[in-house]
Design a protein around this motif. Structure first.
Motif, PDB file in Angstrom:
ATOM      1  N   GLN A  18       0.812  -1.216   0.000  1.00 21.26           N
ATOM      2  CA  GLN A  18       0.000   0.000   0.000  1.00 21.26           C
ATOM      3  C   GLN A  18       0.850   1.274   0.000  1.00 21.26           C
ATOM      4  O   GLN A  18       0.314   2.363  -0.128  1.00 21.26           O
ATOM      5  N   HIS A 130       1.626  -9.278   4.403  1.00 24.06           N
ATOM      6  CA  HIS A 130       0.472  -8.392   4.622  1.00 24.06           C
ATOM      7  C   HIS A 130      -0.297  -8.262   3.315  1.00 24.06           C
ATOM      8  O   HIS A 130       0.067  -7.485   2.445  1.00 24.06           O
ATOM      9  N   TYR A 131      -1.366  -9.025   3.185  1.00 24.40           N
ATOM     10  CA  TYR A 131      -2.262  -8.944   2.023  1.00 24.40           C
ATOM     11  C   TYR A 131      -1.527  -8.950   0.688  1.00 24.40           C
ATOM     12  O   TYR A 131      -1.917  -8.256  -0.245  1.00 24.40           O
ATOM     13  N   GLU A 176      -3.892  -9.874   9.678  1.00 24.15           N
ATOM     14  CA  GLU A 176      -5.318 -10.186   9.761  1.00 24.15           C
ATOM     15  C   GLU A 176      -5.614 -11.594   9.236  1.00 24.15           C
ATOM     16  O   GLU A 176      -6.410 -11.782   8.303  1.00 24.15           O
ATOM     17  N   TYR A 322     -10.785  -0.911  14.378  1.00 26.38           N
ATOM     18  CA  TYR A 322     -11.305   0.314  13.764  1.00 26.38           C
ATOM     19  C   TYR A 322     -12.711   0.634  14.235  1.00 26.38           C
ATOM     20  O   TYR A 322     -13.116   1.783  14.265  1.00 26.38           O
ATOM     21  N   TRP A 356     -17.898   3.252   8.744  1.00 24.73           N
ATOM     22  CA  TRP A 356     -17.355   2.398   9.806  1.00 24.73           C
ATOM     23  C   TRP A 356     -17.744   3.018  11.146  1.00 24.73           C
ATOM     24  O   TRP A 356     -17.482   4.198  11.386  1.00 24.73           O
ATOM     25  N   SER A 436      -5.746   2.787   0.040  1.00 24.04           N
ATOM     26  CA  SER A 436      -6.699   2.025   0.844  1.00 24.04           C
ATOM     27  C   SER A 436      -6.754   0.575   0.354  1.00 24.04           C
ATOM     28  O   SER A 436      -6.806   0.320  -0.855  1.00 24.04           O
ATOM     29  N   ALA A 437      -6.751  -0.360   1.289  1.00 24.68           N
ATOM     30  CA  ALA A 437      -6.780  -1.779   0.895  1.00 24.68           C
ATOM     31  C   ALA A 437      -8.128  -2.159   0.313  1.00 24.68           C
ATOM     32  O   ALA A 437      -8.205  -2.862  -0.699  1.00 24.68           O
ATOM     33  N   SER A 438      -9.209  -1.693   0.924  1.00 25.73           N
ATOM     34  CA  SER A 438     -10.516  -2.166   0.462  1.00 25.73           C
ATOM     35  C   SER A 438     -10.971  -1.460  -0.806  1.00 25.73           C
ATOM     36  O   SER A 438     -11.520  -2.094  -1.695  1.00 25.73           O
ATOM     37  N   TYR A 446      -5.412   8.306   6.297  1.00 30.86           N
ATOM     38  CA  TYR A 446      -5.280   8.008   7.718  1.00 30.86           C
ATOM     39  C   TYR A 446      -4.111   8.776   8.344  1.00 30.86           C
ATOM     40  O   TYR A 446      -3.955   8.774   9.551  1.00 30.86           O
TER      41      TYR A 446
HETATM   42  C1  BG6 Z   1      -6.888  -3.402   7.676  1.00 25.71           C
HETATM   43  C2  BG6 Z   1      -5.729  -3.824   6.800  1.00 25.71           C
HETATM   44  O1  BG6 Z   1      -7.965  -4.264   7.485  1.00 25.71           O
HETATM   45  O2  BG6 Z   1      -7.491  -2.190   7.438  1.00 25.71           O
HETATM   46  C3  BG6 Z   1      -4.992  -2.671   6.113  1.00 25.71           C
HETATM   47  O3  BG6 Z   1      -4.791  -4.592   7.507  1.00 25.71           O
HETATM   48  C4  BG6 Z   1      -6.014  -1.671   5.649  1.00 25.71           C
HETATM   49  O4  BG6 Z   1      -4.221  -3.194   5.083  1.00 25.71           O
HETATM   50  C5  BG6 Z   1      -6.747  -1.129   6.860  1.00 25.71           C
HETATM   51  O5  BG6 Z   1      -5.476  -0.638   4.869  1.00 25.71           O
HETATM   52  C6  BG6 Z   1      -7.704  -0.002   6.566  1.00 25.71           C
HETATM   53  O6  BG6 Z   1      -8.579  -0.392   5.560  1.00 25.71           O
HETATM   54  P1  BG6 Z   1      -8.791   0.499   4.272  1.00 25.71           P
HETATM   55  O7  BG6 Z   1      -9.684  -0.283   3.423  1.00 25.71           O
HETATM   56  O8  BG6 Z   1      -9.395   1.771   4.756  1.00 25.71           O
HETATM   57  O9  BG6 Z   1      -7.446   0.718   3.690  1.00 25.71           O
END
Ligand code: BG6
Length: 484
Positions: A18, A130-131, A176, A322, A356, A436-438, A446
Motif C-alpha cells: 500500500q 500483509h495482504y 489479519e 477500527y 465504519w 486504501s486496501a478495500s 489516515y
Molecule cells: C486493515 C488492513 O484491514 O485495514 C490494512 O490490515 C487496511 O491493510 C486497513 O489498509 C484499513 O482499511 P482500508 O480499506 O481503509 O485501507
C-alpha cells in the motif's frame, strides 16, 4: 502515576503493497496486490489476471516509499516513534515464491531501511505477509490451498530471520489472518484466484461447500506455516518475539434477546477466537467442529499437524481495531459497512465517511476480553480514521477529527491498562497517507503525514505534516499523558 508503562511502543503502521510502489524495481516479482485496480467507495476495485495497458493499478507506484524511505523514516523519527510497523514484500525477496535462492537486491533494500531505523532509534515491527504474496504461487500452485506453499513461506521467513538478526526482533507472521475465514480473504489473504476478472474478489455469491473447504484448508496451511516460522524464529534468535495479527472483530448482540446474544457470541468465535486459539493456544477451539460441520468443511489434517501447531504458539497477540458492529437475528435490521466486517447499525455510535462505526469504548471492551482469554501481552497494530482531508485557507491540513478519534481510543487504552491488561504498544494505521486496501483509493487518508497524490495517480508525492503530526509527537513525548 503514569498511565502507560515505561518503554510503551508508540509508533505507526503501514504495509508494503500500500505504500512502497517500485513494483518491478530491483528484480521484484508480481504480487497479488499488483493485480488490483483502483476503485472508490462506490466503484469496487477489479481483479485482473493479466495487467491491462492503460489501467490504473495503485500498488505499482503507491506513495513510492521505495524511493522516499529515508525521508519518511526521518519524519517518523521526528514524531518520536519508538516503533514502526511495516511489511516486507515477499516478491522482493522471492519474486516467484518457489526459488531456492533469495533476490539479493530485495534483501539489501530492507537492510538499508532497518539500518536507518536503528540509527534513528526506531524498533522495527515486521509483518512477514500483509495482504500480498507472489502471484506466481497463486497461478501455479493455487495459493495457500497447496501444502507446498508452507515450505516456500518457511524458507522466506527463515531467510528474513537470518538476514535481519540483530536488526529486527518483533515479527508478525500474517496480517489479519482471520480474514481467511471469509470470502474477502480468498484472494487478499489466501491467494485463491477468482475464477474470472472483475470486481467480485471480495465476495463469492455462489459459494459452495467445496469453496469453503478450500478456504479453511488454505487457512489451516497458514496456521502451520506460522507455527513453523515462530519455532524457527526462536531457534535463530531467542530475542525474537513473534505475534499473531487478528482483525479485531467486536460484535455486540443488538438486543438482550438471547438469540441475538448467541449470534453475537458465534461471531466473536468465528471472527476472533477461531484463529486466536490456534495461534496463541496451539489448538483449535472446541466450537471449531460445529463450524466445520455447519459449513460442510472437511479439514485436511496431516500427520504431525497437531504437534506443529502446539510447538509454534506466538509470544503476543496483536490486532487491528477500527470499529464495532451489532449482530441481530432480525432480518429487517439496518446494515452498516466495515473494512472486513459488517453488521447491524448501532444507534449509539457515529460512523466515519465510509460507514465504519466509531467505538472507542469498544476498544477497552475488546482489550479486556482478549487479555482475559489469552493472558499474553497485547499490541494494537492498527487503529485510525480514514477521512477526506481538505487543505484549509491557510494552506494547512487541520485534521482535528482524526486527533479526536485517536485521543478517545488512547483514553480507553489507558483505562484498559488500569483494568489490568498487559498492553505493549500502539501503532495507528497509515501513519503516512497510503492506498486504501478495500477501495484502492488515496482519498481515504489516515496519515499524520499528507502525501500529494489523488485517486487517479496525479500528484508530485511530496510529504507535508498535518496538525495531527505535532499532536501525536506530544502524545509520544509525554508517554500518553498529554492528549489535549
Ligand atoms: C486493515 C488492513 O484491514 O485495514 C490494512 O490490515 C487496511 O491493510 C486497513 O489498509 C484499513 O482499511 P482500508 O480499506 O481503509 O485501507
Amino acid at each position: 502515576m503514569a498511565r502507560f508503562p515505561e518503554g510503551f511502543l508508540w509508533g505507526g503502521a503501514t504495509a508494503a503493497n500500500q505504500c512502497e510502489g517500485g513494483w518491478q524495481a530491483d528484480g521484484k516479482g508480481d504480487s497479488t496486490s499488483d493485480h488490483l485496480t483502483g476503485g472508490t467507495v462506490d466503484t469496487p476495485r477489479r481483479y485482473t489476471h493479466d495487467i491491462e495497458e492503460g489501467t490504473y493499478y495503485p500498488s505499482h507506484e503507491a506513495i513510492d516509499m521505495y524511493g522516499h524511505y529515508l525521508e519518511d523514516i526521518d519524519l517518523f523519527a521526528e514524531m518520536g516513534f519508538k516503533t514502526y510497523r511495516l511489511s516486507i514484500n515477499w516478491t522482493r525477496i522471492f519474486p516467484h515464491g518457489d526459488e531456492t535462492e533469495p533476490n539479493q537486491a530485495g534483501l539489501a533494500y530492507y537492510k538499508r531501511l532497518f539500518e536507518h531505523m536503528k540509527e534513528k532509534g526506531i524498533e522495527p515491527l515486521v509483518t512477514i505477509s500483509h495482504y500480498e504474496m507472489p502471484f506466481y504461487l497463486c497461478d501455479n500452485y493455487g495459493g495457500w490451498t497447496d501444502r507446498r506453499v508452507i515450505d516456500f513461506y518457511v524458507r522466506y521467513a527463515t531467510t528474513l530471520f537470518t538476514e535481519y538478526k540483530g536488526l529486527v526482533k518483533y515479527w508478525l507472521t500474517f496480517n489479519e489472518i482471520n480474514c481467511g475465514m471469509m470470502a474477502f480473504g480468498d484472494y487478499m489473504s489466501l491467494g485463491i484466484l477468482p475464477k474470472q476478472d472483475g470486481p467480485t474478489m471480495f465476495h463469492n455469491p455462489n459459494e459452495t461447500a467445496e469453496d469453503r473447504t478450500k478456504r479453511f484448508c488454505a487457512l489451516h496451511h497458514q496456521f502451520l506455516a506460522s507455527a513453523k516460522a515462530v519455532k524457527i524464529a526462536h531457534e535463530i534468535d531467542p530475542e525474537n518475539k513473534v505475534g499473531c495479527m487478528i482483525a479485531g472483530n467486536l460484535a455486540y448482540g443488538y438486543t438482550c434477546n438471547p438469540d441475538d446474544q448467541i449470534a453475537a457470541q458465534q461471531v466473536m468465535q468465528q471472527g476472533n477466537y477461531y484463529c486466536g486459539d490456534v495461534q496463541v493456544r496451539g489448538e483449535y477451539a472446541p466450537f471449531a467442529k460445529r463450524m466445520w460441520k455447519e459449513a460442510g468443511v472437511e479439514l485436511d489434517w496431516g500427520p504431525g499437524d497437531a504437534e506443529t501447531l502446539k510447538e509454534g504458539t506466538v509470544d503476543f497477540y496483536s490486532f487491528s481495531y477500527y470499529m464495532s458492529s451489532c449482530v441481530s437475528t432480525d432480518p429487517e435490521a439496518t446494515k452498516t459497512a466495515g473494512n472486513v466486517f459488517s453488521g447491524v447499525k448501532n444507534p449509539y455510535l457515529e460512523a466515519s465517511d465510509w460507514g465504519w462505526q466509531i467505538d472507542p469504548k469498544g476498544l477497552r471492551w475488546y482489550l479486556n476480553d482478549v487479555y482475559n482469554r489469552y493472558r499474553v501481552p497485547l499490541m494494537i497494530v492498527e487503529n485510525g480514521l480514514g477521512a477526506v482531508d481538505e487543505r484549509a485557507e491557510d494552506g494547512k491540513f487541520h485534521d482535528t477529527y482524526r486527533i479526536d478519534y485517536l485521543r478517545k481510543h488512547i483514553e480507553q487504552m489507558a483505562l484498559a491498562i488500569e483494568d489490568g491488561v498487559d498492553l505493549m504498544g500502539y501503532t495507528p494505521w497509515g501513519c503516512i497517507d497510503l492506498v486504501s486496501a478495500s477501495t484502492g483509493e488515496m482519498k481515504k487518508r489516515y496519515g499524520f503525514i499528507y502525501v500529494d497524490k489523488d485517486n487517479d495517480g496525479n500528484g508530485d508525492l511530496h510529504r507535508e505534516k498535518k496538525d495531527s503530526f505535532d499532536w501525536y509527537k506530544k502524545v509520544i513525548a509525554t508517554n500518553g499523558e498529554d492528549l489535549a
